[in-house]
Scaffold this motif. Sequence first.
Motif, PDB file in Angstrom:
ATOM      1  N   UNK A  80       0.739  -1.230  -0.148  1.00  0.00           N
ATOM      2  CA  UNK A  80      -0.009   0.012   0.067  1.00  0.00           C
ATOM      3  C   UNK A  80       0.904   1.273   0.174  1.00  0.00           C
ATOM      4  N   UNK A  81       2.018   1.212   0.823  1.00  0.00           N
ATOM      5  CA  UNK A  81       2.800   2.298   0.821  1.00  0.00           C
ATOM      6  C   UNK A  81       3.531   2.624  -0.494  1.00  0.00           C
ATOM      7  N   UNK A  82       3.991   1.553  -1.189  1.00  0.00           N
ATOM      8  CA  UNK A  82       4.583   1.850  -2.406  1.00  0.00           C
ATOM      9  C   UNK A  82       3.670   2.107  -3.472  1.00  0.00           C
ATOM     10  N   UNK A  83       2.252   1.674  -3.571  1.00  0.00           N
ATOM     11  CA  UNK A  83       1.425   1.989  -4.609  1.00  0.00           C
ATOM     12  C   UNK A  83       1.062   3.631  -4.266  1.00  0.00           C
ATOM     13  N   UNK A  84       0.944   4.033  -2.945  1.00  0.00           N
ATOM     14  CA  UNK A  84       0.893   5.367  -2.748  1.00  0.00           C
ATOM     15  C   UNK A  84       1.791   6.231  -3.219  1.00  0.00           C
ATOM     16  N   UNK A  85       2.874   5.741  -2.933  1.00  0.00           N
ATOM     17  CA  UNK A  85       4.342   6.477  -3.453  1.00  0.00           C
ATOM     18  C   UNK A  85       4.455   6.625  -5.076  1.00  0.00           C
ATOM     19  N   UNK A  86       4.205   5.082  -5.650  1.00  0.00           N
ATOM     20  CA  UNK A  86       4.104   5.322  -7.000  1.00  0.00           C
ATOM     21  C   UNK A  86       3.185   6.372  -7.644  1.00  0.00           C
ATOM     22  N   UNK A  87       1.864   6.148  -7.002  1.00  0.00           N
ATOM     23  CA  UNK A  87       0.800   7.233  -7.487  1.00  0.00           C
ATOM     24  C   UNK A  87       1.262   8.653  -7.397  1.00  0.00           C
ATOM     25  N   UNK A  88       1.817   9.325  -6.146  1.00  0.00           N
ATOM     26  CA  UNK A  88       2.240  10.403  -5.744  1.00  0.00           C
ATOM     27  C   UNK A  88       3.451  10.670  -6.595  1.00  0.00           C
ATOM     28  N   UNK A  89       4.274   9.780  -6.820  1.00  0.00           N
ATOM     29  CA  UNK A  89       5.378  10.191  -7.626  1.00  0.00           C
ATOM     30  C   UNK A  89       5.188  10.554  -9.339  1.00  0.00           C
ATOM     31  N   UNK A  90       3.795   9.852  -9.637  1.00  0.00           N
ATOM     32  CA  UNK A  90       3.432  10.022 -11.009  1.00  0.00           C
ATOM     33  C   UNK A  90       2.944  11.263 -11.209  1.00  0.00           C
ATOM     34  N   UNK A  91       1.975  11.560 -10.109  1.00  0.00           N
ATOM     35  CA  UNK A  91       0.975  12.815 -10.478  1.00  0.00           C
ATOM     36  C   UNK A  91       1.766  14.068  -9.517  1.00  0.00           C
ATOM     37  N   UNK A  92       2.671  13.787  -8.561  1.00  0.00           N
ATOM     38  CA  UNK A  92       3.290  14.683  -7.850  1.00  0.00           C
ATOM     39  C   UNK A  92       4.868  14.460  -7.850  1.00  0.00           C
ATOM     40  N   UNK A  93       5.419  15.192  -6.783  1.00  0.00           N
ATOM     41  CA  UNK A  93       6.931  15.081  -6.791  1.00  0.00           C
ATOM     42  C   UNK A  93       7.588  14.113  -5.969  1.00  0.00           C
ATOM     43  N   UNK A  94       6.566  13.271  -5.192  1.00  0.00           N
ATOM     44  CA  UNK A  94       6.920  12.565  -4.004  1.00  0.00           C
ATOM     45  C   UNK A  94       7.472  11.081  -4.761  1.00  0.00           C
ATOM     46  N   UNK A  95       8.596  10.459  -3.959  1.00  0.00           N
ATOM     47  CA  UNK A  95       8.962   9.099  -4.057  1.00  0.00           C
ATOM     48  C   UNK A  95       8.640   8.448  -2.941  1.00  0.00           C
ATOM     49  N   UNK A  96       8.849   7.241  -2.815  1.00  0.00           N
ATOM     50  CA  UNK A  96       8.791   6.264  -1.537  1.00  0.00           C
ATOM     51  C   UNK A  96       9.265   6.940  -0.311  1.00  0.00           C
ATOM     52  N   UNK A  97      10.503   7.457  -0.443  1.00  0.00           N
ATOM     53  CA  UNK A  97      11.129   7.777   0.880  1.00  0.00           C
ATOM     54  C   UNK A  97      10.596   8.919   1.246  1.00  0.00           C
ATOM     55  N   UNK A  98      10.243  10.100   0.246  1.00  0.00           N
ATOM     56  CA  UNK A  98       9.477  11.489   0.454  1.00  0.00           C
ATOM     57  C   UNK A  98       8.034  10.753   1.106  1.00  0.00           C
ATOM     58  N   UNK A  99       7.338   9.752   0.727  1.00  0.00           N
ATOM     59  CA  UNK A  99       6.013   9.275   1.255  1.00  0.00           C
ATOM     60  C   UNK A  99       6.393   9.141   2.792  1.00  0.00           C
ATOM     61  N   UNK A 100       7.355   8.521   3.151  1.00  0.00           N
ATOM     62  CA  UNK A 100       7.612   7.755   4.499  1.00  0.00           C
ATOM     63  C   UNK A 100       7.956   9.075   5.302  1.00  0.00           C
ATOM     64  N   UNK A 101       8.893   9.669   4.880  1.00  0.00           N
ATOM     65  CA  UNK A 101       9.241  10.846   5.626  1.00  0.00           C
ATOM     66  C   UNK A 101       8.227  11.960   5.785  1.00  0.00           C
ATOM     67  N   UNK A 102       7.296  12.147   4.790  1.00  0.00           N
ATOM     68  CA  UNK A 102       6.143  13.028   5.194  1.00  0.00           C
ATOM     69  C   UNK A 102       5.388  12.459   6.192  1.00  0.00           C
TER      70      UNK A 102
END
Length: 133
Positions: A80-102
């Motif tokens: 789920x975290x990877x999917x969120x990161x992938x989605x936000x990486x596509x439509x926004x500037x986030x990658x997995x580490x950014x998602x976790x650090x967020x």
Amino acid sequence: MMVVLRFAALYAAIVFAFGFVLGILRGLYLGLVMGESIAVLIEIPIMLALCWLVAARIFRGRGLTPPQGIEIGLASFLLLQLAESALFGVIGPYVFLDNVLFYLGDLSPPRAAGLVGQILFAVIPFIQILRSR
């Protein structure tokens, strides 16, 4: 191990799809009308109820063990975290580490509530597997 990953992927994919739709509704309507905190507090119980129903449907009668339920929960949380990161990486500037650090850098009430909801999402397979035994 493949059984755990298949069930985790199925559970995470279904819940992610529901969450994607509800997240759009929350972001485009509820969040604007009621504020982000209230919108998240409305969304979380709906998502957890959906998780409960999806998990009951997927895991009941499959002969899974409680340790597999824990593994499925952990794997589905990571997926789920990877999917969120992938989605936000596509439509926004986030990658997995950014998602976790967020999450770590911004534990505002809505974000903390969302994280608690995702942790409960990960525990539900274990509970449903225990109930089915």
